[in-house]
Scaffold this motif. Structure first.
Motif, PDB file in Angstrom:
ATOM      1  N   ILE A  60       0.840  -1.206   0.000  1.00  0.00           N
ATOM      2  CA  ILE A  60       0.000   0.000   0.000  1.00  0.00           C
ATOM      3  C   ILE A  60       0.869   1.247   0.000  1.00  0.00           C
ATOM      4  N   ARG A  61       1.901   1.274   0.805  1.00  0.00           N
ATOM      5  CA  ARG A  61       2.762   2.467   0.836  1.00  0.00           C
ATOM      6  C   ARG A  61       3.566   2.601  -0.452  1.00  0.00           C
ATOM      7  N   ALA A  62       3.877   1.479  -1.075  1.00  0.00           N
ATOM      8  CA  ALA A  62       4.565   1.546  -2.370  1.00  0.00           C
ATOM      9  C   ALA A  62       3.658   2.128  -3.452  1.00  0.00           C
ATOM     10  N   LEU A  63       2.359   2.110  -3.194  1.00  0.00           N
ATOM     11  CA  LEU A  63       1.393   2.656  -4.145  1.00  0.00           C
ATOM     12  C   LEU A  63       1.270   4.184  -4.032  1.00  0.00           C
ATOM     13  N   TYR A  64       1.742   4.754  -2.941  1.00  0.00           N
ATOM     14  CA  TYR A  64       1.545   6.181  -2.699  1.00  0.00           C
ATOM     15  C   TYR A  64       2.086   7.087  -3.816  1.00  0.00           C
ATOM     16  N   PRO A  65       3.295   6.862  -4.308  1.00  0.00           N
ATOM     17  CA  PRO A  65       3.763   7.747  -5.388  1.00  0.00           C
ATOM     18  C   PRO A  65       2.848   7.728  -6.606  1.00  0.00           C
ATOM     19  N   TYR A  66       2.326   6.554  -6.938  1.00  0.00           N
ATOM     20  CA  TYR A  66       1.397   6.446  -8.068  1.00  0.00           C
ATOM     21  C   TYR A  66       0.119   7.219  -7.767  1.00  0.00           C
TER      22      TYR A  66
ATOM     23  N   SER B 246       0.729  10.929  -8.074  1.00  0.00           N
ATOM     24  CA  SER B 246       0.882  11.309  -9.475  1.00  0.00           C
ATOM     25  C   SER B 246      -0.474  11.375 -10.168  1.00  0.00           C
ATOM     26  N   GLU B 247      -1.305  10.383  -9.906  1.00  0.00           N
ATOM     27  CA  GLU B 247      -2.630  10.353 -10.524  1.00  0.00           C
ATOM     28  C   GLU B 247      -3.522  11.484 -10.014  1.00  0.00           C
ATOM     29  N   LEU B 248      -3.459  11.765  -8.718  1.00  0.00           N
ATOM     30  CA  LEU B 248      -4.257  12.858  -8.167  1.00  0.00           C
ATOM     31  C   LEU B 248      -3.871  14.188  -8.806  1.00  0.00           C
ATOM     32  N   SER B 249      -2.575  14.356  -9.053  1.00  0.00           N
ATOM     33  CA  SER B 249      -2.118  15.604  -9.670  1.00  0.00           C
ATOM     34  C   SER B 249      -2.610  15.743 -11.101  1.00  0.00           C
ATOM     35  N   ASN B 250      -2.991  14.621 -11.708  1.00  0.00           N
ATOM     36  CA  ASN B 250      -3.518  14.635 -13.076  1.00  0.00           C
ATOM     37  C   ASN B 250      -5.043  14.652 -13.116  1.00  0.00           C
ATOM     38  N   GLY B 251      -5.666  14.784 -11.941  1.00  0.00           N
ATOM     39  CA  GLY B 251      -7.113  14.912 -11.906  1.00  0.00           C
ATOM     40  C   GLY B 251      -7.892  13.643 -11.603  1.00  0.00           C
ATOM     41  N   THR B 252      -7.199  12.531 -11.330  1.00  0.00           N
ATOM     42  CA  THR B 252      -7.879  11.286 -10.977  1.00  0.00           C
ATOM     43  C   THR B 252      -8.439  11.383  -9.564  1.00  0.00           C
TER      44      THR B 252
ATOM     45  N   HIS C  26     -11.252   6.197  -7.455  1.00  0.00           N
ATOM     46  CA  HIS C  26     -11.060   5.386  -8.655  1.00  0.00           C
ATOM     47  C   HIS C  26      -9.892   4.417  -8.495  1.00  0.00           C
ATOM     48  N   ILE C  27      -8.976   4.757  -7.612  1.00  0.00           N
ATOM     49  CA  ILE C  27      -7.819   3.887  -7.351  1.00  0.00           C
ATOM     50  C   ILE C  27      -8.092   2.972  -6.165  1.00  0.00           C
ATOM     51  N   THR C  28      -8.625   3.547  -5.078  1.00  0.00           N
ATOM     52  CA  THR C  28      -8.751   2.759  -3.848  1.00  0.00           C
ATOM     53  C   THR C  28      -9.803   1.662  -3.934  1.00  0.00           C
TER      54      THR C  28
ATOM     55  N   ASN D 189     -14.561   7.774   2.701  1.00  0.00           N
ATOM     56  CA  ASN D 189     -13.783   9.006   2.590  1.00  0.00           C
ATOM     57  C   ASN D 189     -13.053   9.217   1.275  1.00  0.00           C
ATOM     58  N   ALA D 190     -12.821   8.149   0.508  1.00  0.00           N
ATOM     59  CA  ALA D 190     -12.002   8.290  -0.700  1.00  0.00           C
ATOM     60  C   ALA D 190     -12.668   9.137  -1.776  1.00  0.00           C
ATOM     61  N   HIS D 191     -13.985   9.245  -1.730  1.00  0.00           N
ATOM     62  CA  HIS D 191     -14.691  10.003  -2.761  1.00  0.00           C
ATOM     63  C   HIS D 191     -14.955  11.453  -2.365  1.00  0.00           C
ATOM     64  N   LYS D 192     -14.520  11.853  -1.179  1.00  0.00           N
ATOM     65  CA  LYS D 192     -14.734  13.223  -0.742  1.00  0.00           C
ATOM     66  C   LYS D 192     -13.809  14.180  -1.498  1.00  0.00           C
ATOM     67  N   PRO D 193     -14.254  15.395  -1.743  1.00  0.00           N
ATOM     68  CA  PRO D 193     -13.404  16.372  -2.437  1.00  0.00           C
ATOM     69  C   PRO D 193     -12.074  16.563  -1.706  1.00  0.00           C
ATOM     70  N   GLY D 194     -11.002  16.559  -2.452  1.00  0.00           N
ATOM     71  CA  GLY D 194      -9.684  16.776  -1.878  1.00  0.00           C
ATOM     72  C   GLY D 194      -9.061  15.568  -1.214  1.00  0.00           C
ATOM     73  N   ALA D 195      -9.731  14.411  -1.241  1.00  0.00           N
ATOM     74  CA  ALA D 195      -9.188  13.202  -0.599  1.00  0.00           C
ATOM     75  C   ALA D 195      -7.846  12.842  -1.211  1.00  0.00           C
ATOM     76  N   GLY D 196      -6.871  12.532  -0.355  1.00  0.00           N
ATOM     77  CA  GLY D 196      -5.529  12.212  -0.828  1.00  0.00           C
ATOM     78  C   GLY D 196      -4.936  11.021  -0.109  1.00  0.00           C
ATOM     79  N   VAL D 197      -3.637  10.903  -0.194  1.00  0.00           N
ATOM     80  CA  VAL D 197      -2.932   9.762   0.381  1.00  0.00           C
ATOM     81  C   VAL D 197      -3.147   9.679   1.883  1.00  0.00           C
ATOM     82  N   ASP D 198      -3.368  10.816   2.523  1.00  0.00           N
ATOM     83  CA  ASP D 198      -3.578  10.786   3.967  1.00  0.00           C
ATOM     84  C   ASP D 198      -4.781   9.929   4.345  1.00  0.00           C
ATOM     85  N   VAL D 199      -5.800   9.880   3.478  1.00  0.00           N
ATOM     86  CA  VAL D 199      -6.970   9.039   3.724  1.00  0.00           C
ATOM     87  C   VAL D 199      -6.565   7.563   3.750  1.00  0.00           C
ATOM     88  N   VAL D 200      -5.695   7.171   2.822  1.00  0.00           N
ATOM     89  CA  VAL D 200      -5.233   5.785   2.767  1.00  0.00           C
ATOM     90  C   VAL D 200      -4.381   5.468   3.993  1.00  0.00           C
TER      91      VAL D 200
END
Length: 351
Positions: free
Chosen positions: A279-285, A288-294, A298-300, A323-334
């Motif tokens: 799971i932590r190895a997935l964080y960079p991905y 990167s995806e969040l910065s592109n608008g994903t 959709h990932i979790t 929580n993953a679908h809330k606006p602004g949700a990021g790696v901190d949720v994971v």
């Protein structure tokens, strides 16, 4: 952004060595599953096994040729990865196969197994079992324009055309006339009417011995088996008879089984990651995806099952789902969800 993420772990995990020549590319694969095995799912699965052959969802030739989206997108870290095509027009199949090879796919697979009404209306999927000559023409058309493998995923029969002789005739025509040397066989027949796609995965009985016999009768072909395989122990049993195994929903719903694939089925000596490490190895991905608008959800949605049977798994799934679908949700949720799994484990070890 979280600090102290294991960037090096993610990088090491994604730097794949060449596949061992001792094994068929089909030795272990994860089935193409519509709405499931998208690029986010495949990236996640690749973190757990560098050897497993991954498949895209089925993509129709019409979508690739006429659609406005990029239906061939995949990540460089996904290799080895195969594109599954749905279609029956040899010229269209050839166009799509060529495009896929240019994009870097490792294999093209033709869907001759999906029994849904929508697929039948488009003249592809399981109904093509009744038109072996057309399948052969499509395979040949693709093989004529690409150098990567072109394979077929099919059933053991359709409707009342379910004799062993029917299956052998299909394989013989497609292999000899089309030049296909690799088949993935779902060990159930398909009913083209009367059953839903879900029922077609459960109601027709599995017939593993029939697929074993097919391999004995076509020893020169590479044949993998699919359908109802639930564990790596099951896979090992099948590999005593077959060249490969393909696992579908079990690999998706209980992905932690993939952690041991390379060691158990390919003899790898590489360290086996833990679920939290994956799971932590997935964080960079993810970042990167969040910065592109994903959206995070959709990932979790693909990682919910990794802690199946582990204390805290329910809380992990609930936190991500809520929580993953809330606006602004990021790696901190994971990371918050992950703490719900790792803390019970730590408490147990300290006790």
């Amino acid at each position: 952004m979280l600090e102290n993420k294991p960037e090096s772990l993610a990088t090491d995990t994604l730097e794949h060595a060449d596949r061992s020549p001792a094994y068929s590319a089909q030795r272990f694969s994860i089935a193409p599953m519509l709405d499931w095995t998208d690029r986010h799912c495949r990236h996640f699965h690749r973190l757990m096994s560098r050897e497993a052959l991954l498949y895209t969802e089925m993509v129709t030739t019409g979508a690739i040729i006429h659609g406005k989206g990029d239906y061939l997108a995949f990540g460089d870290q996904e290799h080895p990865v195969a594109l599954q095509l749905g279609g029956s027009n040899p010229q269209d199949l050839a166009i799509c196969a060529k495009l896929a090879e240019q994009r870097g796919y490792d294999e093209i697979n033709l869907n001759v197994g999906c029994p849904s009404d929508r697929v039948q209306n488009g003249m592809f999927g399981a109904c093509l079992m009744g038109q072996a000559a057309l399948v052969a023409d499509g395979i040949k058309a693709m093989r004529d324009v690409v150098s990567i493998p072109v394979t077929v995923k099919t059933r053991i029969g359709i409707d009342d055309q379910d004799s062993y002789e029917f299956l052998c005739d299909f394989v013989q025509q497609v292999s000899e006339r089309g030049g296909c040397d690799t088949f993935i066989i779902h060990a159930r027949k398909a009913w083209l009417s009367g059953l839903s796609p879900k029922e077609n995965r459960e109601v027709p009985p599995l017939d593993y011995p029939r697929v074993y016999q097919l391999k004995r009768d076509f020893p020169h072909l590479t044949i993998a088996i699919n359908g109802g395989i639930k564990s790596l122990e099951d896979a090992k049993q099948h590999l005593q008879h077959m060249d490969g195994v393909m696992i579908g929903r079990e690999a998706y719903q209980n992905p932690s089984m993939l952690l041991d694939v390379d060691r158990e089925l390919f003899g790898s000596q590489s360290p086996v990651l833990t679920g939290p490490e994956v799971i932590r190895a997935l964080y960079p991905y993810i970042e990167s995806e969040l910065s592109n608008g994903t959206y995070l959800g959709h990932i979790t949605r693909h990682i919910l099952g990794i802690f199946q049977g582990i204390p805290g798994a329910r809380q992990w799934r609930r936190h991500l789902s809520e929580n993953a679908h809330k606006p602004g949700a990021g790696v901190d949720v994971v990371e918050q969800a992950l703490a719900m799994v790792t803390r019970p484990q730590m408490a147990t070890s300290e006790a």
